[in-house]
Design a protein around this motif. Structure first.
Motif, short mmCIF file in Angstrom:
data_model
loop_
_atom_site.label_atom_id
_atom_site.label_comp_id
_atom_site.label_asym_id
_atom_site.label_seq_id
_atom_site.Cartn_x
_atom_site.Cartn_y
_atom_site.Cartn_z
N PHE A 1 41.56 36.42 37.59
CA PHE A 1 40.98 35.97 38.85
C PHE A 1 39.73 36.79 39.15
CE2 PHE A 1 44.79 33.62 39.94
CZ PHE A 1 45.79 34.32 39.28
N TYR B 1 37.22 37.88 42.37
CA TYR B 1 37.11 37.97 43.82
C TYR B 1 35.75 38.54 44.21
CZ TYR B 1 42.19 37.39 44.38
OH TYR B 1 43.48 36.91 44.38
N GLN C 1 34.13 40.79 47.49
CA GLN C 1 34.44 41.56 48.69
C GLN C 1 33.14 42.07 49.27
OE1 GLN C 1 36.81 45.18 48.26
NE2 GLN C 1 37.64 44.92 50.31
N GLN D 1 34.60 44.09 54.27
CA GLN D 1 35.30 42.83 54.52
C GLN D 1 36.51 42.68 53.60
OE1 GLN D 1 34.19 40.69 57.02
NE2 GLN D 1 32.80 42.39 57.43
N SER D 2 37.15 41.54 53.74
CA SER D 2 38.32 41.25 52.93
C SER D 2 37.90 40.68 51.58
CB SER D 2 39.22 40.27 53.68
OG SER D 2 40.43 40.07 52.97
N LEU D 3 38.88 40.35 50.78
CA LEU D 3 38.63 39.78 49.46
C LEU D 3 38.71 38.26 49.54
CD1 LEU D 3 40.16 42.68 48.96
CD2 LEU D 3 40.17 41.88 46.60
N LEU E 1 38.73 34.85 47.04
CA LEU E 1 38.88 34.39 45.67
C LEU E 1 37.73 33.47 45.31
CD1 LEU E 1 40.68 34.25 43.11
CD2 LEU E 1 41.83 32.29 44.17
N GLU F 1 37.13 27.98 43.86
CA GLU F 1 37.55 27.79 45.25
C GLU F 1 36.41 27.16 46.05
OE1 GLU F 1 40.80 28.45 46.29
OE2 GLU F 1 40.94 28.63 44.11
N LEU G 1 35.29 41.79 41.95
CA LEU G 1 36.49 42.35 41.32
C LEU G 1 37.19 41.30 40.49
CD1 LEU G 1 36.99 43.46 44.74
CD2 LEU G 1 37.84 45.20 43.20
N TYR H 1 49.64 42.13 41.48
CA TYR H 1 48.39 41.86 40.81
C TYR H 1 47.63 43.18 40.65
CZ TYR H 1 49.13 36.91 41.66
OH TYR H 1 49.65 35.64 41.67
N PHE I 1 43.97 45.04 39.94
CA PHE I 1 42.54 44.81 40.11
C PHE I 1 41.73 45.77 39.25
CE2 PHE I 1 42.12 41.82 43.61
CZ PHE I 1 43.42 41.77 44.08
N GLY I 2 40.58 45.25 38.79
CA GLY I 2 39.61 46.13 38.17
C GLY I 2 38.99 47.02 39.22
N SER I 3 38.20 47.98 38.76
CA SER I 3 37.62 48.96 39.67
C SER I 3 36.44 48.40 40.46
CB SER I 3 37.19 50.20 38.89
OG SER I 3 36.34 49.82 37.83
N ARG J 1 29.82 46.93 42.08
CA ARG J 1 29.05 46.93 43.34
C ARG J 1 27.64 46.45 43.03
NH1 ARG J 1 29.73 49.45 48.32
NH2 ARG J 1 31.63 50.43 47.51
#
Lengths: 113, 114
Positions: free
Chosen positions: B33, B35, B37, B41-43, B45, B58, B92, B103, B105-107, B110
């Motif tokens: 997946f 994402y 961010q 803020q939030s993540l 998809l 999406e 991400l 789940y 997540f990768g690091s 940015r």
């Protein structure tokens, strides 16, 4: 589409105080998950709740899933400075929504020593 | 749980250019997946990438802007095309679900577009 609301957006506490964040989904969830993101970091999985009314504990953290599987809460007892970060709930729907997480807005927790 | 290596960790790019982000997983996974961010803020998809099929995007995200490759079960790339400052964000990748590990997540990457 599915929406997950999370409150509060911010919470500032003194070390030793309790903290609670709440999530509410617009639709019934297959499960709800909680993640913690430290400043500058990436989300790290904390727990998954699947059953209606489920309660799980991890040391000072207590997670609850509502009877209708639409709301959830995370409660931290006696916060420590290591609890600082953003806590996200993430709802996973069933069927064609499997594998798709809808994240709440997150609660940013600050703990003052 | 799976371990994800995501590259680059950060980049500053000129508007109009493209950046490709890579995620390598240490085990074979069915779904990956992507994402976004935005700061503070939030993540959100972007898309789901399954090996051997087209990625599923999406609402609000399109393949021309965010082409994804998934050549095998351990690797995926996300390209941010024709960038504008509005694309400045953290991107991400994620894999899962992994049972009790949820789940992973990768690091994150940015991205700053100037």
């Amino acid at each position: 589409g599915q929406q997950v609301m999370q409150i509060p957006q911010y919470q500032h506490v003194q070390e030793g105080e309790d903290f609670t964040t709440y999530c509410n989904s617009s639709t019934t969830l297959s499960n709800i998950q909680w993640y913690k993101q430290r400043p500058g970091g990436h989300p790290v999985f904390l727990i998954q709740l699947v059953k209606s009314g489920e309660v799980k504990k991890q040391k000072r953290l207590t997670f609850q899933f509502g009877e209708a599987k639409k709301n959830s809460s995370l409660h931290i007892t006696a916060t420590q400075t290591t609890d600082v970060g953003t806590y996200f709930c993430a709802g996973e729907g069933g069927g064609t929504s499997y594998g798709k997480l809808t994240f709440g807005q997150g609660t940013i927790l600050t703990v003052h020593p | 749980s799976a371990v994800i290596s995501q590259k680059p960790s950060r980049d500053i790019c000129q508007r109009g250019t493209s950046l490709t982000i890579q995620c390598q997983v240490d085990s074979q996974v069915t779904m990956m997946f992507w994402y976004r961010q935005q700061p503070g803020q939030s993540l959100t998809l972007i898309a789901t990438a399954n090996q051997g099929s087209e990625a599923t995007y999406e609402s609000g995200f399109v393949i021309d802007k965010f082409p994804i490759s998934r050549p095998n079960l351990t690797f995926s790339t996300l390209t941010v095309s024709n960038m504008s400052p509005e694309d400045s964000s953290i991107y991400l990748c994620s894999v899962g679900p992994e049972g009790i590990y949820g789940y992973t997540f990768g690091s994150g990457t940015r991205l700053t577009v100037v």
